[in-house]
Design a protein around this motif. Structure first.
Motif, PDB file in Angstrom:
ATOM      1  N   PHE A   1       0.810  -1.215   0.000  1.00  0.00           N
ATOM      2  CA  PHE A   1       0.000   0.000   0.000  1.00  0.00           C
ATOM      3  C   PHE A   1       0.850   1.275   0.000  1.00  0.00           C
ATOM      4  O   PHE A   1       0.323   2.374  -0.156  1.00  0.00           O
ATOM      5  N   THR A   2       2.166   1.118   0.206  1.00  0.00           N
ATOM      6  CA  THR A   2       3.052   2.280   0.242  1.00  0.00           C
ATOM      7  C   THR A   2       3.320   2.748  -1.182  1.00  0.00           C
ATOM      8  O   THR A   2       3.802   1.970  -2.007  1.00  0.00           O
ATOM      9  N   ASP A   3       3.016   3.991  -1.480  1.00  0.00           N
ATOM     10  CA  ASP A   3       3.147   4.407  -2.880  1.00  0.00           C
ATOM     11  C   ASP A   3       4.085   5.598  -3.102  1.00  0.00           C
ATOM     12  O   ASP A   3       4.738   5.685  -4.133  1.00  0.00           O
ATOM     13  N   ILE A   4       4.178   6.521  -2.142  1.00  0.00           N
ATOM     14  CA  ILE A   4       4.955   7.744  -2.361  1.00  0.00           C
ATOM     15  C   ILE A   4       5.700   8.122  -1.082  1.00  0.00           C
ATOM     16  O   ILE A   4       5.173   7.988   0.027  1.00  0.00           O
TER      17      ILE A   4
ATOM     18  N   SER B   1       5.221  31.035  -1.818  1.00  0.00           N
ATOM     19  CA  SER B   1       6.191  30.690  -0.779  1.00  0.00           C
ATOM     20  C   SER B   1       7.423  31.566  -0.943  1.00  0.00           C
ATOM     21  O   SER B   1       7.938  31.737  -2.046  1.00  0.00           O
ATOM     22  N   LYS B   2       7.912  32.105   0.167  1.00  0.00           N
ATOM     23  CA  LYS B   2       9.045  33.033   0.118  1.00  0.00           C
ATOM     24  C   LYS B   2      10.347  32.377   0.596  1.00  0.00           C
ATOM     25  O   LYS B   2      11.380  33.032   0.665  1.00  0.00           O
ATOM     26  N   ASP B   3      10.305  31.096   0.951  1.00  0.00           N
ATOM     27  CA  ASP B   3      11.494  30.423   1.471  1.00  0.00           C
ATOM     28  C   ASP B   3      12.076  29.498   0.405  1.00  0.00           C
ATOM     29  O   ASP B   3      11.443  29.239  -0.627  1.00  0.00           O
ATOM     30  N   ASP B   4      13.307  29.008   0.665  1.00  0.00           N
ATOM     31  CA  ASP B   4      13.904  28.010  -0.229  1.00  0.00           C
ATOM     32  C   ASP B   4      12.964  26.817  -0.356  1.00  0.00           C
ATOM     33  O   ASP B   4      12.340  26.399   0.615  1.00  0.00           O
ATOM     34  N   ILE B   5      12.882  26.257  -1.559  1.00  0.00           N
ATOM     35  CA  ILE B   5      12.008  25.100  -1.791  1.00  0.00           C
ATOM     36  C   ILE B   5      12.817  24.028  -2.504  1.00  0.00           C
ATOM     37  O   ILE B   5      13.239  24.209  -3.649  1.00  0.00           O
ATOM     38  N   SER B   6      13.041  22.919  -1.824  1.00  0.00           N
ATOM     39  CA  SER B   6      13.670  21.748  -2.447  1.00  0.00           C
ATOM     40  C   SER B   6      12.813  20.533  -2.153  1.00  0.00           C
ATOM     41  O   SER B   6      12.230  20.413  -1.066  1.00  0.00           O
ATOM     42  N   CYS B   7      12.740  19.606  -3.095  1.00  0.00           N
ATOM     43  CA  CYS B   7      11.827  18.477  -2.961  1.00  0.00           C
ATOM     44  C   CYS B   7      12.374  17.251  -3.673  1.00  0.00           C
ATOM     45  O   CYS B   7      12.910  17.349  -4.780  1.00  0.00           O
ATOM     46  N   VAL B   8      12.242  16.101  -3.036  1.00  0.00           N
ATOM     47  CA  VAL B   8      12.535  14.809  -3.645  1.00  0.00           C
ATOM     48  C   VAL B   8      11.297  13.935  -3.502  1.00  0.00           C
ATOM     49  O   VAL B   8      10.719  13.850  -2.409  1.00  0.00           O
ATOM     50  N   VAL B   9      10.879  13.312  -4.584  1.00  0.00           N
ATOM     51  CA  VAL B   9       9.756  12.382  -4.558  1.00  0.00           C
ATOM     52  C   VAL B   9      10.256  10.991  -4.935  1.00  0.00           C
ATOM     53  O   VAL B   9      10.978  10.830  -5.923  1.00  0.00           O
ATOM     54  N   VAL B  10       9.895  10.005  -4.124  1.00  0.00           N
ATOM     55  CA  VAL B  10      10.227   8.600  -4.389  1.00  0.00           C
ATOM     56  C   VAL B  10       8.912   7.863  -4.617  1.00  0.00           C
ATOM     57  O   VAL B  10       8.002   7.952  -3.794  1.00  0.00           O
ATOM     58  N   ARG B  11       8.837   7.165  -5.736  1.00  0.00           N
ATOM     59  CA  ARG B  11       7.617   6.390  -6.014  1.00  0.00           C
ATOM     60  C   ARG B  11       7.942   4.906  -5.894  1.00  0.00           C
ATOM     61  O   ARG B  11       8.917   4.411  -6.469  1.00  0.00           O
TER      62      ARG B  11
ATOM     63  N   ILE C   1       0.964  12.164 -10.640  1.00  0.00           N
ATOM     64  CA  ILE C   1       2.007  12.242 -11.669  1.00  0.00           C
ATOM     65  C   ILE C   1       2.899  11.007 -11.562  1.00  0.00           C
ATOM     66  O   ILE C   1       3.545  10.781 -10.537  1.00  0.00           O
ATOM     67  N   LYS C   2       2.954  10.223 -12.618  1.00  0.00           N
ATOM     68  CA  LYS C   2       3.656   8.941 -12.556  1.00  0.00           C
ATOM     69  C   LYS C   2       5.161   9.111 -12.389  1.00  0.00           C
ATOM     70  O   LYS C   2       5.801   8.381 -11.626  1.00  0.00           O
ATOM     71  N   ASP C   3       5.747  10.063 -13.107  1.00  0.00           N
ATOM     72  CA  ASP C   3       7.191  10.263 -13.026  1.00  0.00           C
ATOM     73  C   ASP C   3       7.538  11.053 -11.757  1.00  0.00           C
ATOM     74  O   ASP C   3       7.066  12.177 -11.584  1.00  0.00           O
ATOM     75  N   PRO C   4       8.362  10.504 -10.855  1.00  0.00           N
ATOM     76  CA  PRO C   4       8.621  11.182  -9.579  1.00  0.00           C
ATOM     77  C   PRO C   4       9.368  12.499  -9.723  1.00  0.00           C
ATOM     78  O   PRO C   4       9.152  13.425  -8.927  1.00  0.00           O
ATOM     79  N   GLN C   5      10.249  12.615 -10.719  1.00  0.00           N
ATOM     80  CA  GLN C   5      10.948  13.883 -10.894  1.00  0.00           C
ATOM     81  C   GLN C   5       9.979  14.983 -11.333  1.00  0.00           C
ATOM     82  O   GLN C   5      10.044  16.116 -10.846  1.00  0.00           O
ATOM     83  N   ARG C   6       9.070  14.633 -12.238  1.00  0.00           N
ATOM     84  CA  ARG C   6       8.041  15.597 -12.638  1.00  0.00           C
ATOM     85  C   ARG C   6       7.139  15.949 -11.461  1.00  0.00           C
ATOM     86  O   ARG C   6       6.703  17.098 -11.322  1.00  0.00           O
ATOM     87  N   ALA C   7       6.870  14.969 -10.615  1.00  0.00           N
ATOM     88  CA  ALA C   7       6.032  15.227  -9.441  1.00  0.00           C
ATOM     89  C   ALA C   7       6.709  16.221  -8.501  1.00  0.00           C
ATOM     90  O   ALA C   7       6.064  17.132  -7.969  1.00  0.00           O
ATOM     91  N   ALA C   8       8.011  16.045  -8.290  1.00  0.00           N
ATOM     92  CA  ALA C   8       8.749  16.979  -7.427  1.00  0.00           C
ATOM     93  C   ALA C   8       8.722  18.390  -8.000  1.00  0.00           C
ATOM     94  O   ALA C   8       8.514  19.376  -7.279  1.00  0.00           O
TER      95      ALA C   8
END
Length: 237
Positions: A177-180, A223-233, A204-211
């Motif tokens: 059941f773990t997906d993201i 948002s006025k702060d730094d924004i960094s994101c990693v998505v793992v599918r 969004i199927k592609d995790p890089q596009r999702a991030a």
């Protein structure tokens, strides 16, 4: 922009490890750059890593912080938060964090926060026991000694006697059941709820596009702060 990230798979002793992290720096990028290069290496060096990953992660966080403080003349006076995730052979997940970057796991589409936001007001007692104080001046954000808006961080030599750098840790099994998994700096979470982020990423199927989409949405919300994101599918089965 003082953020750095890690997103890679490595093969060690016949095991596949997924290594993922967000390092959100402040007052310069020396500390987050150092973390990107050294933190996982220090974790994997620990003799107990394969038997007691929690002990290894905790020791490596401490030793890395000490190394940063010892090299502050080169790395600068700033610091960094960290959220790290280690995936063991696609089956077990260990997450640790210092600061207010966050890890969110999705099970069946339901957002589960896997980290604790280390904010000055929530750890006021620890800060005051160490001789520091929490103030909303200047501005309206609680800060350690009126300077830092997190109660735990790597580096920050001038405030270290009032800060902690020990991580909170969580671990879980990866089931069908773990997906993201989403790791992101606070620039995302200041304008987006956990469930909202999961709902966007799952579409969004592609995790890089999702991030990238999560970052774009945070910017759209100003948002006025730094924004960094990693998505793992995770692939079911």
């Amino acid at each position: 922009m003082e953020d750095y990230h890690v997103a890679k798979f490595v093969q060690i002793q016949g095991h596949e490890l997924g290594l993922f992290a967000i390092f959100d720096g402040h007052l310069g990028d020396g500390v987050p750059a150092y973390l990107q290069k050294h933190l996982f290496a220090n974790i994997l060096k620990e003799e107990e890593f394969w038997v007691h990953p929690d002990r290894s992660i905790s020791k490596a966080y401490e030793r890395t912080d000490q190394a940063i403080l010892s090299n502050s003349s080169d790395l600068g006076r700033g610091g960094s938060t960290a959220v790290t995730a280690i995936l063991f052979s696609g089956q077990k997940l260990w997450i640790a964090n210092v600061g207010d970057s966050r890890a969110i796991l999705s099970r069946g589409g339901q957002a589960i926060q896997m980290t604790t936001d280390h904010e000055p007001n929530t750890e006021r007692g620890s800060i005051e026991d160490r001789g520091g104080f929490v103030s909303n001046m200047p501005g309206d954000v609680p800060r350690v000694n009126g300077q830092l808006a997190v109660s735990r961080a790597f580096g920050d030599k001038s405030l270290k006697s009032h800060l902690r750098s020990d991580p909170d840790m969580q671990h879980t099994d990866i089931d069908g059941f773990t997906d993201i998994l989403i790791l992101a700096s606070d620039g995302l979470w200041k304008v987006m709820a956990n469930q909202e982020a999961v709902d966007i990423a799952r579409r969004i199927k592609d995790p890089q596009r999702a991030a990238k989409q999560l970052i774009a949405e945070a910017l759209r919300r100003e948002s006025k702060d730094d924004i960094s994101c990693v998505v793992v599918r995770f692939s079911r089965g």
